[in-house]
Design an enzyme around this catalytic site. Structure first.
Site, PDB file in Angstrom:
ATOM      1  N   ASP A  90      -9.054   1.851   1.984  1.00 10.08           N
ATOM      2  CA  ASP A  90      -9.333   1.862   0.148  1.00 10.08           C
ATOM      3  C   ASP A  90     -10.639   1.352  -0.840  1.00 10.08           C
ATOM      4  O   ASP A  90     -11.178   2.233  -1.427  1.00 10.08           O
ATOM      5  CB  ASP A  90      -8.335   1.939  -0.957  1.00 10.08           C
ATOM      6  CG  ASP A  90      -6.623   2.143  -0.012  1.00 10.08           C
ATOM      7  OD1 ASP A  90      -6.509   3.187   0.269  1.00 10.08           O
ATOM      8  OD2 ASP A  90      -5.720   1.865  -0.562  1.00 10.08           O
TER       9      ASP A  90
ATOM     10  N   ASP B 238       0.918  -0.919  -0.233  1.00 10.63           N
ATOM     11  CA  ASP B 238       0.258   0.019  -0.081  1.00 10.63           C
ATOM     12  C   ASP B 238       0.331   1.224  -0.087  1.00 10.63           C
ATOM     13  O   ASP B 238       0.877   1.260   1.027  1.00 10.63           O
ATOM     14  CB  ASP B 238      -0.968  -0.579   1.376  1.00 10.63           C
ATOM     15  CG  ASP B 238      -1.649   1.323   0.774  1.00 10.63           C
ATOM     16  OD1 ASP B 238      -1.863   2.045   1.197  1.00 10.63           O
ATOM     17  OD2 ASP B 238      -2.855   1.135   0.801  1.00 10.63           O
TER      18      ASP B 238
ATOM     19  N   THR C  29      -2.239   6.653  -4.038  1.00 12.39           N
ATOM     20  CA  THR C  29      -0.252   7.464  -3.829  1.00 12.39           C
ATOM     21  C   THR C  29       1.030   7.117  -4.780  1.00 12.39           C
ATOM     22  O   THR C  29       1.290   8.011  -4.732  1.00 12.39           O
ATOM     23  CB  THR C  29      -0.503   6.825  -2.461  1.00 12.39           C
ATOM     24  OG1 THR C  29      -1.667   7.159  -1.816  1.00 12.39           O
ATOM     25  CG2 THR C  29       0.713   7.902  -1.732  1.00 12.39           C
ATOM     26  N   THR C  30       0.792   5.824  -5.086  1.00 12.63           N
ATOM     27  CA  THR C  30       1.807   5.454  -5.653  1.00 12.63           C
ATOM     28  C   THR C  30       1.295   5.769  -6.813  1.00 12.63           C
ATOM     29  O   THR C  30       3.233   6.406  -7.862  1.00 12.63           O
ATOM     30  CB  THR C  30       1.664   3.690  -6.192  1.00 12.63           C
ATOM     31  OG1 THR C  30       1.566   2.941  -3.914  1.00 12.63           O
ATOM     32  CG2 THR C  30       3.073   3.005  -6.549  1.00 12.63           C
TER      33      THR C  30
END
Length: 466
Positions: free
Chosen positions: A412, A60, A93-94
């Site tokens: 998420d 994550d 986010t990534t």
């Protein structure tokens, strides 16, 4: 030529112009290389080891960026911005880190050919506006039926969990959000009354239980409390239960100010203890009287006998517990404050701060209340309620690593369904407006940096802070 800041603070370290830009570009690309292996269903796990030797394995992006010890100032800024976006949107986010790294990588090629960073920054702003305009035309308004929402949840979960578990949890996430979603406003409503209330994800309780396998994780349209009854003679399972939600102390209380009671004989002490006991027993007696009033009403042969449950935010002393147990009442003490609000939304009823005016109208109702014992831990399940407006996702797993991984993925998934319902449209490819905006802002700021200073911040802090 040394930086002017060194004249003010000789301990400051300064990196200017070309070197500053190179530091920013290298930091962004380095962070992107770290997290790029996490992206997508085939992404790999990262193992984080802290100073105490504790190990955490995750893919994550938010968990990875928030728990990594990042020394590079540029990478730290990107990580903080990406995590802040995750707090608002719930995902991406990534992807933000990878896009920023790629933008700066491409910008570095043009800068090496003599293009000024300001020109490239203006180009990023123009590209962002065009991309957002394209998304407005590309998004698809659609009837968000349950099947579509399950596909959205599966898209979010499949990048963080194995396929079998993601398929099992996607329907549970959709059902939990649909259960707590406020009803639409009346057709004749105007102004603010015509706006549908937002979804409050705090009404979804995530309870962790280290037990069995991850595939036993399930949705409970009720509440799971992480403690049980405090008396061995209380019933372990009741049906057709009235729920009394209390915020009343049923034990000896300490005074709020420093005070003392003096006595000169054992008789005086006994009178003091007896008066304190009478005060508490009177409150317990009123609860038992209410129980007798509502539970002695006749029911048909098909309906299970009525029962009574007391859930108190404050304490209950052993003698009060004994009196309640003799009356056949399940009593739970020191319930968490967040669960008191959920109980009212779940079972109905009104939380009481006093026992003076107890009546049947203040009681909630649940079809089933039972206690589950796991080792030394006790859990109380409140299920089969009429109109639940709060639910519990019970996360199970054989170890803390599995439970933590599922917990991060559920967060998420819940956010993705909430955003889909509130936006009422879908974008193929899972692109977010906020993600494009974050990438553009970060890249423009890094390109516009002319100087990087270390230990050059002012020592004069407001309000005399040290």
């Amino acid at each position: 030529m040394s930086s002017a800041i060194e004249l003010i603070n000789p301990k400051a370290e300064s990196v200017r112009r070309g070197q500053a830009l190179q530091v920013n570009t290298t930091g962004a690309m380095g962070l992107a290389n770290v997290v790029k292996g996490n992206l997508g269903p085939r992404g790999t796990l990262k193992m984080l080891v802290d100073g105490a030797g504790q190990i955490k394995m995750t893919k994550d992006g938010k968990v990875l960026l928030s728990e990594m010890q990042i020394q590079n100032p540029t990478a730290a800024m990107i990580a903080r911005t990406a995590v802040a976006q995750d707090d608002q949107v719930g995902d991406g986010t990534t992807s933000v880190v990878l896009l920023v790294g790629e933008l700066l990588k491409q910008a570095d090629r043009y800068i090496s050919e003599g293009v000024h960073p300001t020109v490239i920054a203006e180009g990023f702003d123009l590209a962002k506006k065009d991309a957002l305009e394209f998304l407005e035309t590309y998004k698809r308004p659609t009837d968000l039926d349950r099947e579509t929402l399950v596909s959205v949840a599966y898209t979010s979960l499949s990048t963080k969990l194995h396929q079998k578990l993601a398929k099992k949890l996607a329907p549970d996430i959709v059902d939990s959000v649909l259960t707590i979603r406020p009803p639409p406003p009346p057709a004749d409503a105007v102004g603010e009354d015509a706006i549908r209330a937002p979804i409050d994800l705090h009404m979804v309780e995530i309870m962790k239980m280290q037990h069995r396998s991850d595939l036993d994780t399930k949705l409970i349209k009720g509440l799971v409390l992480d403690h049980g009854a405090r008396h061995p003679d209380m019933p372990k399972r009741v049906e057709n239960a009235f729920i009394l939600i209390l915020n009343v102390s049923l034990e000896y209380e300490k005074t709020e100010v420093n005070s003392s009671f003096y006595y000169s004989s054992t008789e005086q002490r006994e009178k003091l203890v007896e008066s304190e006991r009478k005060f508490t027993d009177a409150k317990v007696k009123k609860i038992i009287e209410l129980k007798n009033l509502v539970c002695d009403q006749s029911t048909d042969s098909k309906t299970p006998p009525k029962s009574f449950v007391v859930i108190n935010q404050k304490g209950i002393d052993p003698m009060s517990l004994d009196s309640l147990a003799k009356a056949g009442i399940i009593a739970l003490r020191r319930a968490k404050r967040r669960n008191m609000e959920r109980l009212q939304l779940l079972c109905g009823g009104v939380a009481q701060n006093s026992v003076d005016n107890l009546e049947e109208s203040v009681l909630g109702w649940a079809g089933l209340v039972y206690e589950h014992v796991l080792g030394e831990e006790k859990y109380t399940f409140v299920e089969n309620v009429k109109e639940p407006k709060s639910v519990t996702l019970l996360v199970k797993g054989p170890n803390a690593h599995t439970i933590g991984q599922i917990n991060d993925a559920l967060r998420d998934g819940l956010r993705s369904i909430k955003n889909t319902l509130e936006d009422n449209c879908l974008v193929p490819g899972a692109v977010k407006r906020q993600m494009l905006h974050s990438c553009s802002v970060i890249a423009v700021n890094l390109l516009s940096t002319d100087e990087i200073l270390r230990a050059g911040r002012s020592s004069l802090k407001p309000d005399g802070q040290q």
